[in-house]
Design a protein around this motif. Structure first.
Motif, PDB file in Angstrom:
ATOM      1  N   ALA A  71      -1.664   6.599   2.751  1.00  0.00           N
ATOM      2  CA  ALA A  71      -2.078   6.110   1.429  1.00  0.00           C
ATOM      3  C   ALA A  71      -3.081   7.039   0.763  1.00  0.00           C
ATOM      4  O   ALA A  71      -3.232   7.011  -0.468  1.00  0.00           O
TER       5      ALA A  71
ATOM      6  N   ASP B  41      -3.012   0.728  11.306  1.00  0.00           N
ATOM      7  CA  ASP B  41      -3.902   0.746  10.150  1.00  0.00           C
ATOM      8  C   ASP B  41      -4.377   2.157   9.836  1.00  0.00           C
ATOM      9  O   ASP B  41      -4.413   2.575   8.672  1.00  0.00           O
TER      10      ASP B  41
ATOM     11  N   MET C 196       0.823  -1.219   0.000  1.00  0.00           N
ATOM     12  CA  MET C 196       0.000   0.000   0.000  1.00  0.00           C
ATOM     13  C   MET C 196       0.854   1.265   0.000  1.00  0.00           C
ATOM     14  O   MET C 196       0.460   2.296  -0.546  1.00  0.00           O
ATOM     15  N   LEU C 197       2.055   1.204   0.604  1.00  0.00           N
ATOM     16  CA  LEU C 197       2.924   2.377   0.687  1.00  0.00           C
ATOM     17  C   LEU C 197       4.215   2.200  -0.106  1.00  0.00           C
ATOM     18  O   LEU C 197       5.178   2.937   0.104  1.00  0.00           O
TER      19      LEU C 197
ATOM     20  N   ILE D  78      -1.446   4.111   8.268  1.00  0.00           N
ATOM     21  CA  ILE D  78      -1.172   3.667   6.894  1.00  0.00           C
ATOM     22  C   ILE D  78      -2.236   4.185   5.945  1.00  0.00           C
ATOM     23  O   ILE D  78      -1.932   4.674   4.840  1.00  0.00           O
ATOM     24  N   ARG D  79      -3.492   4.123   6.340  1.00  0.00           N
ATOM     25  CA  ARG D  79      -4.569   4.613   5.479  1.00  0.00           C
ATOM     26  C   ARG D  79      -4.456   6.121   5.249  1.00  0.00           C
ATOM     27  O   ARG D  79      -4.745   6.613   4.151  1.00  0.00           O
TER      28      ARG D  79
ATOM     29  N   ALA E 109       4.094  -2.341   5.106  1.00  0.00           N
ATOM     30  CA  ALA E 109       3.211  -1.840   4.048  1.00  0.00           C
ATOM     31  C   ALA E 109       3.980  -1.401   2.815  1.00  0.00           C
ATOM     32  O   ALA E 109       3.375  -0.926   1.843  1.00  0.00           O
TER      33      ALA E 109
ATOM     34  N   ALA F  17       5.033  -1.524  11.042  1.00  0.00           N
ATOM     35  CA  ALA F  17       3.864  -1.617  10.172  1.00  0.00           C
ATOM     36  C   ALA F  17       4.051  -0.805   8.900  1.00  0.00           C
ATOM     37  O   ALA F  17       3.627  -1.230   7.814  1.00  0.00           O
TER      38      ALA F  17
END
Length: 234
Positions: free
Chosen positions: A228, A221, A1-2, A224-225, A24, A20
């Motif tokens: 992203a 999470d 994702m990243l 990360i979101r 990702a 994390a």
């Protein structure tokens, strides 16, 4: 994702958040910009009906000071990371807000009542939680057990890369972290800043820093979101 992102996290290269981000797909440079200083507490946990925990660091310092939550006292945690740190020490968490991890969110989740609430924590913490709990009928004792101070300097390589905008994202996990970056490095034009939650976002805006994204939940999470969600290629 990243994948393809290079991220600067101004803290020691430890913990689940840094791991994390790497898991990702991001390249992460983690380097502290502040130090924690333990203070002699001016209060006590004795006879507390509630103890409010506002950061994982609070639990570490309570351990260091050998301050123990009284038997029978209920425990409130400001969010998931703090609750996890408490449960890892065998401490039952009785109250935690849903969603954002902030003093205001915890205050909203707290029922009206009576009794003594103790809030040990950072000298830099606001009085938002204490003020609201007093309004709800509690006797509140808030006192500092630690503070955060900017380091004298950061490594030259990090400074050069940061000032040349060689990071796609800078993650700010706390208001004190934002203030330390402000003092030591500043905010070069083009740097994209992601805040871990409402308190860090508010501190950044107070410094005049544009917040590119804010984590909706204070966990890996959510962070990360938030990262992203940033537009690609800017």
């Amino acid at each position: 994702m990243l994948a393809g992102l290079r991220i600067f996290v101004p803290r020691a290269d430890t913990g689940t958040l840094v791991g994390a981000l790497r898991a990702a797909g991001a390249e992460v440079v983690a380097e502290p910009v502040q130090r924690r200083v333990t203070l002699r507490p001016e209060g006590t946990l004795d006879a507390a009906d509630w103890v409010a925990l506002t950061s994982p660091a609070t639990l570490e310092v309570l351990d260091e000071l050998r301050l123990r939550i009284p038997d029978g006292a209920r425990v409130a945690a400001v969010g998931a990371a703090t609750a996890q740190a408490a449960r890892g020490r065998g401490i039952r968490v009785d109250l935690m807000p849903d969603g954002a991890s902030s003093a205001a969110a915890l205050a909203d989740a707290w029922p009206e009542g009576s009794g003594r609430v103790v809030i040990p924590g950072s000298a830099l913490s606001s009085t938002v939680l204490a003020d609201e709990l007093r309004r709800k009928g509690y006797a509140v004792d808030q006192f500092a057990i630690y503070t955060m101070e900017p380091l004298d300097e950061v490594p030259g390589k990090l400074r050069n890369e940061y000032l040349r905008c060689l990071f796609d994202v800078v993650v700010i996990l706390a208001g004190s972290m934002g203030r330390a970056v402000d003092a030591l490095l500043g905010w070069p034009q083009g740097v994209r800043v992601v805040a871990f939650g409402p308190p860090s976002a508010a501190a950044l805006r107070h410094l005049g820093v544009e917040v590119s994204a804010e984590a909706r939940t204070q966990d890996p999470d959510g962070l990360i979101r938030a990262i992203a969600s940033l537009p690609k290629g800017q």
